[in-house]
Design an enzyme around this catalytic site. Sequence first.
Site, short mmCIF file in Angstrom:
data_model
loop_
_atom_site.label_atom_id
_atom_site.label_comp_id
_atom_site.label_asym_id
_atom_site.label_seq_id
_atom_site.Cartn_x
_atom_site.Cartn_y
_atom_site.Cartn_z
N GLN A 118 -3.56 -2.20 6.99
CA GLN A 118 -2.84 -1.21 7.30
C GLN A 118 -2.98 -1.06 5.37
O GLN A 118 -1.20 -1.53 4.65
CB GLN A 118 -1.66 -2.35 7.71
CG GLN A 118 -0.50 -0.80 8.18
CD GLN A 118 0.82 -0.90 8.50
OE1 GLN A 118 0.95 -1.81 8.77
NE2 GLN A 118 1.36 0.08 9.13
N PHE A 119 -3.05 -0.24 5.31
CA PHE A 119 -3.18 0.77 3.77
C PHE A 119 -1.30 1.22 3.52
O PHE A 119 -0.87 1.64 1.93
CB PHE A 119 -3.80 1.93 3.66
CG PHE A 119 -3.60 3.04 4.26
CD1 PHE A 119 -2.63 3.90 3.99
CD2 PHE A 119 -3.77 3.29 5.25
CE1 PHE A 119 -3.18 5.73 4.19
CE2 PHE A 119 -3.95 4.01 5.51
CZ PHE A 119 -3.62 5.21 5.01
N THR A 120 -0.64 2.20 4.50
CA THR A 120 0.09 2.68 4.20
C THR A 120 1.83 1.01 3.27
O THR A 120 2.67 1.85 3.16
CB THR A 120 1.21 3.08 5.58
OG1 THR A 120 1.11 2.04 6.65
CG2 THR A 120 0.67 3.83 5.75
#
Length: 200
Positions: A118-120
């Site tokens: 999850q890059f966020t």
Amino acid sequence: MHSVSISPYFASIICTKNKQKFLLPSLNKHHRNLQIRAMRAVVQRVASASVEVDGRIVSEIGPGLLVLVRIHDSDTESDADYICRKVLNMRLFTNENTGKGWDQNVMQRNYGVLLVSQFTLYGILKGNKPDFHVAMPPQTAKPFYESIVDKFRKAYKPDAVKDGVFGAMMKVSLVNDGPVTMQLDSSQPSKNTTGVAEES
């Protein structure tokens, strides 16, 4: 005579000397430069969790841990080793034999682990718009993430560790058990140079 005044929000420092004012760089800008540089994981104790891609469930677990993982652009193998070790050894479960809470880890309970990239997790708001420039670029993050999944499987057991689909639009469903949610950043104990041993 020297005097220093600081704005209510630390936006600037103005030094006065002989009635001349010098505007120094904003402390807010300095603060942004000191943001955590580390691999980050959000760990949730779950009764169940699953990942769906294009209407199809690609991974699911029963009781265990859902781990959202984000890789910083500066992360190395030592960061991955730390996150893997700490997640698998976090004592988030009750010992059913003794009734003692916060006593056993996911491996002792023979539970599942579901890893989701999850890059966020490294999103930084610029006004109201998120910016993700500190995250590792996809072309290097994908093989690095796959190596993290492999670390978990080797440290625990392959069939107990599931993962999502890197870069895909995923629908993650979970039943948070507790709720229990923990955040780990690899820069804290793993990069400690004081020689103080970590607690078990």
